[in-house]
Design a protein around this motif. Structure first.
Motif, short mmCIF file in Angstrom:
data_model
loop_
_atom_site.label_atom_id
_atom_site.label_comp_id
_atom_site.label_asym_id
_atom_site.label_seq_id
_atom_site.Cartn_x
_atom_site.Cartn_y
_atom_site.Cartn_z
N ILE A 17 0.83 -1.20 0.00
CA ILE A 17 0.00 0.00 0.00
C ILE A 17 0.87 1.25 0.00
N ARG A 18 1.90 1.27 0.84
CA ARG A 18 2.77 2.44 0.90
C ARG A 18 3.56 2.60 -0.39
N ALA A 19 3.92 1.49 -1.02
CA ALA A 19 4.66 1.57 -2.27
C ALA A 19 3.80 2.18 -3.38
N VAL A 20 2.54 1.74 -3.48
CA VAL A 20 1.65 2.29 -4.50
C VAL A 20 1.35 3.76 -4.20
N SER A 60 6.47 2.63 -10.21
CA SER A 60 7.62 1.90 -9.70
C SER A 60 7.19 0.65 -8.94
N ALA A 61 6.08 0.77 -8.18
CA ALA A 61 5.57 -0.38 -7.45
C ALA A 61 5.15 -1.49 -8.41
N ALA A 62 4.54 -1.11 -9.54
CA ALA A 62 4.14 -2.11 -10.53
C ALA A 62 5.35 -2.82 -11.11
N LEU A 63 6.43 -2.09 -11.33
CA LEU A 63 7.66 -2.71 -11.85
C LEU A 63 8.26 -3.69 -10.85
N MET A 64 8.02 -3.45 -9.57
CA MET A 64 8.51 -4.34 -8.52
C MET A 64 7.58 -5.53 -8.27
N GLY A 65 6.51 -5.64 -9.07
CA GLY A 65 5.62 -6.78 -8.95
C GLY A 65 4.40 -6.56 -8.08
N ASN A 121 0.68 -5.61 -7.42
CA ASN A 121 -0.56 -5.54 -8.19
C ASN A 121 -1.35 -4.33 -7.73
N LYS A 122 -1.38 -3.31 -8.56
CA LYS A 122 -2.00 -2.04 -8.17
C LYS A 122 -3.50 -2.21 -7.90
N ASP A 123 -4.20 -2.95 -8.74
CA ASP A 123 -5.65 -3.11 -8.55
C ASP A 123 -5.96 -3.80 -7.23
N ARG A 124 -5.18 -4.80 -6.87
CA ARG A 124 -5.41 -5.48 -5.60
C ARG A 124 -5.14 -4.56 -4.43
N VAL A 125 -4.11 -3.77 -4.53
CA VAL A 125 -3.78 -2.83 -3.45
C VAL A 125 -4.91 -1.82 -3.29
N ILE A 126 -5.41 -1.28 -4.38
CA ILE A 126 -6.49 -0.29 -4.30
C ILE A 126 -7.75 -0.92 -3.70
N SER A 127 -8.06 -2.15 -4.12
CA SER A 127 -9.22 -2.85 -3.53
C SER A 127 -9.02 -3.04 -2.03
N LEU A 128 -7.80 -3.38 -1.63
CA LEU A 128 -7.50 -3.57 -0.22
C LEU A 128 -7.69 -2.26 0.55
N LEU A 160 0.66 9.10 2.91
CA LEU A 160 0.72 7.68 3.23
C LEU A 160 1.96 7.02 2.65
N GLY A 161 2.38 7.49 1.49
CA GLY A 161 3.54 6.90 0.85
C GLY A 161 4.83 7.11 1.59
#
Length: 338
Positions: A213-216, A222-227, A229-236, A333-334
């Motif tokens: 969450i903090r990475a996104v 950059s978080a996506a490049l590190m693997g 999943n942005k959509d899952r993080v946003i849903s979370l 938050l980041g």
């Protein structure tokens, strides 16, 4: 116009008649009770504000539908107590064990329904816009539309009636000193809010999902490049905000004693003010902002009268945006750290 300046029949304002409504002596005399009730109200604001803070910290989006996520949580707990356990406003207060069990079941129901509603709002209203790279204004309009749609849907289902809550907890004084009487319900609200806030803070700062969450929030590309999943993080993020709103919903109906389809609107304004006051995007800022706003509203009501209670929120919001737009803590938050 009456003594509190609500206006005469001609619509004119007589400033001299406002003076009797300013009671600094009342604030000094009732400082202790106003502080306790303000902290209890502020604890509800703080949990409510977490939903705004989490979503804004990750998406830079003000989720105005969050007030309806809170509202459906109040009805989830209420109907669980009514339909499953057959309780109504005329029911007797249960035993201590019964109260604990009913409270636990109500919290679970509110958390599930509020969390599910928050996820659906993200999935149906916001995700299609993100995939189309829609402008920020489209998200804002969609948020307002989702808020109105949920509120009206619940209004149709409940016939827009005010629904009373079964008397699960009868407030009674458990701690007293001077003219300050702290009730069992106030202690429950404040302690539960602090526990939930501490748990969420530890989750965000210590867990693997929290790091995602903090990475996104810091840099989604950059978080996506590190693997990640942005959509899952946003849903979370939406789910966590919904869970906190569900807990706040139960505390609210226990304190207020009723709910209706628009019960989240004014409370949502106050919670948004709390998030801005503490520094929107900052979890600990939401807690600080909620508690401070609860105190400010109660102190304002003590000085000017209860009819000015909501005015404090709007005035404070304007002043914050004018002079302290990043809030008291102002950390996103980041960049949050333990």
């Amino acid at each position: 116009m009456d003594r509190c300046g609500r206006g005469d029949t001609s619509g004119r304002t007589v400033l001299s008649q406002l003076e009797p409504c300013v009671h600094f002596g009342s604030l000094i005399h009732d400082f202790g009770p106003l502080t306790v009730t303000g902290l209890a109200q502020g604890a509800i604001y703080a949990l409510f504000a977490l939903g705004y803070t989490l979503v804004y910290g990750v998406l830079r989006l003000i989720n105005f539908a969050h007030s309806e996520v809170f509202m459906v949580g109040t009805f989830a707990a209420l109907y669980t107590w009514e339909w499953v356990f057959g309780l109504d406003q005329n029911s007797k207060t249960p035993s201590v064990a019964g109260v604990i069990g009913l409270l636990a079941v109500g919290l679970v129901a509110a958390i599930i329904v509020s969390g599910t509603t928050a996820l659906l709002v993200e999935l149906v209203a916001y995700r299609p816009l993100r995939r189309r790279n829609a402008p920020p204004l489209a998200f804002l309009i969609t948020a307002i539309g989702a808020s109105l749609a949920i509120s009206e849907l619940v209004g149709v289902f409940t016939h827009r009636n005010i629904k009373g809550v079964p008397p699960l907890i009868r407030p009674k004084s458990v701690l007293s000193f001077g003219n300050v009487h702290i009730t069992n319900l106030q202690i429950l609200i404040i302690v539960l809010a602090l526990v939930m806030m501490f748990g969420l803070d530890r989750f965000i700062n210590r867990s693997r999902l929290g790091r995602g969450i903090r990475a996104v929030a810091q840099n989604s590309d950059s978080a996506a490049l590190m693997g990640v999943n942005k959509d899952r993080v946003i849903s979370l993020v939406f789910l966590l905000g919904g869970l906190m709103a569900g807990v706040a919903a139960v505390m609210y109906i226990l304190k207020i004693g009723d709910t209706r389809n628009d019960s989240g609107f004014m409370l949502g304004i106050s919670a948004f003010t709390a998030a801005v006051l503490g520094g929107i995007g900052n979890l600990r800022g939401a807690l600080l902002g909620g508690l401070l706003l609860g105190l400010a509203e109660n102190y304002g009501a003590g000085v000017f009268g209860t009819q000015w209670h909501q005015v404090v929120s709007f005035v404070l919001l304007v002043l914050i945006l004018m002079f302290l737009p990043t809030g008291l803590l102002g950390e996103s938050l980041g960049r949050a750290r333990a």
